[in-house]
Write an enzyme that holds these catalytic residues in place. Structure first.
Site, PDB file in Angstrom:
ATOM      1  N   ASP A  91      -7.806   6.459  -4.101  1.00 29.14           N
ATOM      2  CA  ASP A  91      -8.506   5.594  -3.159  1.00 29.14           C
ATOM      3  C   ASP A  91      -8.569   4.148  -3.668  1.00 29.14           C
ATOM      4  O   ASP A  91      -8.604   3.908  -4.876  1.00 29.14           O
ATOM      5  CB  ASP A  91      -9.936   6.155  -3.031  1.00 29.14           C
ATOM      6  CG  ASP A  91     -10.668   5.639  -1.825  1.00 29.14           C
ATOM      7  OD1 ASP A  91     -10.190   5.854  -0.713  1.00 29.14           O
ATOM      8  OD2 ASP A  91     -11.745   5.016  -2.000  1.00 29.14           O
ATOM      9  N   GLU A 122      -3.827   4.186  -2.347  1.00 30.01           N
ATOM     10  CA  GLU A 122      -4.130   3.526  -1.075  1.00 30.01           C
ATOM     11  C   GLU A 122      -4.393   2.051  -1.343  1.00 30.01           C
ATOM     12  O   GLU A 122      -5.481   1.680  -1.792  1.00 30.01           O
ATOM     13  CB  GLU A 122      -5.366   4.176  -0.438  1.00 30.01           C
ATOM     14  CG  GLU A 122      -5.778   3.525   0.861  1.00 30.01           C
ATOM     15  CD  GLU A 122      -7.264   3.186   0.934  1.00 30.01           C
ATOM     16  OE1 GLU A 122      -7.731   2.914   2.042  1.00 30.01           O
ATOM     17  OE2 GLU A 122      -7.963   3.177  -0.118  1.00 30.01           O
ATOM     18  N   ASP A 165      -8.773   6.571   8.703  1.00 29.19           N
ATOM     19  CA  ASP A 165      -9.380   5.239   8.746  1.00 29.19           C
ATOM     20  C   ASP A 165      -8.914   4.425   9.946  1.00 29.19           C
ATOM     21  O   ASP A 165      -9.207   3.224  10.016  1.00 29.19           O
ATOM     22  CB  ASP A 165      -9.039   4.462   7.456  1.00 29.19           C
ATOM     23  CG  ASP A 165      -9.723   5.061   6.240  1.00 29.19           C
ATOM     24  OD1 ASP A 165     -10.821   5.622   6.389  1.00 29.19           O
ATOM     25  OD2 ASP A 165      -9.153   4.973   5.141  1.00 29.19           O
TER      26      ASP A 165
HETATM   27  C1  NOJ Z   1     -10.523   4.351   1.720  1.00 27.67           C
HETATM   28  C2  NOJ Z   1     -10.725   5.685   2.329  1.00 27.67           C
HETATM   29  O1  NOJ Z   1      -9.565   6.108   2.943  1.00 27.67           O
HETATM   30  C3  NOJ Z   1     -11.876   5.509   3.276  1.00 27.67           C
HETATM   31  O2  NOJ Z   1     -11.972   6.569   4.144  1.00 27.67           O
HETATM   32  C4  NOJ Z   1     -13.103   5.313   2.414  1.00 27.67           C
HETATM   33  O3  NOJ Z   1     -14.240   5.161   3.199  1.00 27.67           O
HETATM   34  C5  NOJ Z   1     -12.919   4.050   1.573  1.00 27.67           C
HETATM   35  N1  NOJ Z   1     -11.656   4.027   0.922  1.00 27.67           N
HETATM   36  C6  NOJ Z   1     -13.989   3.957   0.516  1.00 27.67           C
HETATM   37  O4  NOJ Z   1     -13.858   4.991  -0.391  1.00 27.67           O
END
Ligand code: NOJ
Length: 629
Positions: free
Chosen positions: A262, A291, A361
């Site tokens: 993440d 990510e 997201d």
């Molecule tokens: C990215 C994640 O994909 C998202 O869903 C999350 O809320 C944020 N990072 C914070 O961890």
């Protein structure tokens, strides 16, 4: 990606021992301890990934639903921020459904124990507000089960059942932050049940205290300030780093095969380099992708990260282009995709980027465009284009809820149907097999063959394997593709079963219905050898007609005779790649270097003292090298 250590895969350490010069028993034992040095063979490019939000997938055990705090659970499934009941047993029960669909790796949303309170109407059902990285969320395991990792039966069973089916488990992890202020508590963090940090009483300096990010272009802020009030770890604290690495290693020891990481944009590169190499030393076969929120090939930060951090990244740039071109019918159409592929050479390994069309997201693809045939084109696209495809859970069942445009949290509906006859389910079955069968798709170059805003054709090419894809998102039409690079002969489209004739390399009079995809595949000879080295060379610029070879001191590399050197394949303007088979020299130490051959000039050799390597006795390993000028 990081340079790998110059010794590899330890399936058979014995031959390597001799080659490495370890002769006495005591020394020999030592090299067994060094097993970790031998393997860097992970190849993830043939996988088809499926991303599951555990709470929203399948509720097999109702007894664990209320967890420690019943107020966080909504049995009516009306409150989108609360837990709805999905658990690990629920995933186990559906492994056959997934396996049969062609899923080979499952990315599971974070399993760590979470804060047990609501923030407004929201619980941490998503798994990104961690309380204890060494414990598992009690709602995901049996009601009487231990949440301590070592003794958690259901997680061990999940791993076992997945591995028995040849599937890989990708754990979603978070290193950047713990939890936001929930009910007056923030960043309270535990080490297997023992309190070790607290944002509001941060005596040991585990957190940054710099407030919220206000300028998203400011790198210092991104790395040192908070995102959405999440307590942001201070990575310069060695105790934090030891804690997070030891926690993740515990999960790796239980059989986790890969990691999705993440918010990588919010921590400095040096942290990731240290983190990844430590984890790869601990478990050399691990594949890691991160990510980097809304990465683009023209965003230097994300490209630099993909090339230097030791992990791959999610391909947000391609995702946005696919959504714009297909779901939103934006101006430019397929050119938007090609604009992304045209910049593939900026990445050292574009074929390892994780490709997707939606996730948790953003609105689901079908919230933008509910047409199932358009979704089908998008799925066929990521299953055949360069990169490793990742399917968001439920896509195969056309799962979407369009409330508020399908934005978070409405992009996380409960999985309700398990129909194995949907078109997308069957397409995934087919294309997952094709990805495994045809190395042009998993390893090869991606070359545009025909493009108009509504029509796109690309060739995947590796050695003599080929896969030609043509898609039409506009009106029915007929086109010619003048240079398919396919051998002449008759081909059957694997999507429609239509027959096509290639003559003089051309595909003439190709009629295309609206939203039709044509896929022609030819699988050539696979490389066979006792040991196969997957050699990737980056940072090299060649002119048209030049080829790159590997020459070395062993028969497989021509014994320094450049006319017998091993030829690599052109992937893009930055990457040459090849699988080199070794049998005679398997298990031995070798020396090699790269060279460029062109018709009229003498060979151009790299400028360095030879590269040296100890070849494993059998198995597959990777070399990731950079051309030495
Ligand atoms: C990215 C994640 O994909 C998202 O869903 C999350 O809320 C944020 N990072 C914070 O961890």
């Amino acid at each position: 990606m990081v340079q790998t250590p110059p010794v590899q895969s330890g399936i058979e350490a014995t031959a390597v021992k001799a080659a490495a010069g370890f002769h006495t028993e005591a020394q020999s034992d030592k090299i067994d301890d060094l097993e970790f040095l031998f393997t860097r063979a992970i190849e993830f490019r043939q996988e088809t990934i499926y991303f599951i939000i555990v709470d929203r997938f399948n509720d097999a055990q109702s007894s664990n639903n209320e967890g420690p705090n019943a107020a966080l659970f909504d049995p009516t499934r009306q409150k989108w921020g609360k837990y709805w009941g999905g658990d690990l047993q629920g995933i186990i029960d559906k492994l056959d459904y997934l396996k049969h669909m062609g899923v080979t790796a499952i990315w599971i949303s974070p399993l760590f124990e979470q804060v047990e309170d609501l923030m407004f109407e929201f619980a941490a059902m998503h798994g990104y507000w961690t309380k204890d990285f060494k414990r598992i969320n009690p709602r995901f395991v049996g009601v009487d089960e231990s949440t301590s990792l070592a003794t958690c039966n259901v997680f061990n069973r999940l791993v076992k059942e997945m591995h028995a089916r040849g599937m890989k488990l990708i754990l979603d992890i978070v290193c950047n932050h713990s939890s936001p202020d929930v009910n007056g508590q923030k960043g309270k963090l535990y080490d297997d049940g023992v309190l070790i940090a607290d944002f509001y009483n941060d005596t040991n300096n585990w957190y940054h205290h710099n407030g919220e990010v206000t300028d998203w272009e400011d790198r210092w802020q991104l790395e040192n300030c908070e995102m959405a009030g999440l307590a942001d770890f201070d990575e310069s604290n060695i105790d934090f780093r030891n804690y997070i690495k030891s926690a993740i290693k515990k999960w790796l020891d239980l059989g986790v095969d890969a990691l999705r990481v993440d918010t990588v944009k919010h921590m400095p590169l040096w942290f990731w380099q240290e983190f990844n190499s430590d984890l790869q030393t601990h478990k050399p076969s691990i594949f890691i992708f991160g990510e980097w929120g809304f990465s683009k090939p023209w965003d230097r930060g994300s490209v630099n990260f993909a090339n230097k951090s030791g992990m791959s990244i999610l391909d947000f740039g391609l995702c946005e282009a696919i959504r714009a071109a297909l779901a939103k019918n934006s101006e430019g159409g397929f050119h938007l995709l090609q604009n992304i592929f045209d910049l593939d050479h900026l990445y050292d390994t574009a074929s390892e980027l994780i490709t997707f069309i939606d996730n948790h997201d953003m609105p689901r693809f079908q919230s933008l465009n509910s047409d199932p045939d358009t979704l089908r084109m998008a799925v066929i696209l990521i299953m055949t284009a360069r990169g490793i495809p990742c399917i968001y859970y439920g896509t195969e069942q056309y799962l979407h809820n369009d409330t508020n445009g399908g934005n978070d949290p409405y992009n996380r509906p409960m999985m309700e149907r398990w129909d194995t006859n949907t078109q997308i389910y069957k397409d995934l079955q087919l294309f997952s097999k094709l990805r495994r069968l045809n190395p042009a798709i998993s390893l090869g170059s991606h070359v545009q063959k025909y493009i108009k805003p509504d029509i796109y054709s690309y060739l995947r090419r590796y050695r003599d394997s080929r896969c030609l894809v043509v898609m039409n998102k506009g009106q029915a039409t007929t086109i010619d593709i003048s240079n398919t690079e396919l051998e002449d002969g008759e081909y059957t489209c694997i999507v429609t079963s239509r027959h096509f004739e290639i003559h003089n390399g051309k595909l003439r009079g190709l009629s295309l219905q609206q939203k039709e995809s044509v896929v022609l595949s030819y699988v050539g000879d696979r490389v066979k050898g006792q040991t196969i080295v997957r050699a990737q060379l980056n940072g090299i610029t060649t002119q048209y007609g030049e080829i790159v070879v590997v020459v070395g001191d062993c028969p497989e590399l021509g014994n320094w005779d450049i006319s017998k050197a091993y030829r690599l394949e052109y992937i893009n303007a930055n990457t040459w790649f090849g699988e080199i088979p070794f049998t005679e020299s398997a298990g031995k130490a070798i020396a090699y270097k790269y060279a460029i051959l062109s018709n009229n000039m003498s060979p151009r050799y790299e400028n360095l003292v030879n590269r040296r390597w100890i070849l494993v006795d059998r198995g597959t390993v990777k070399w990731r090298d950079n051309w030495a000028n």
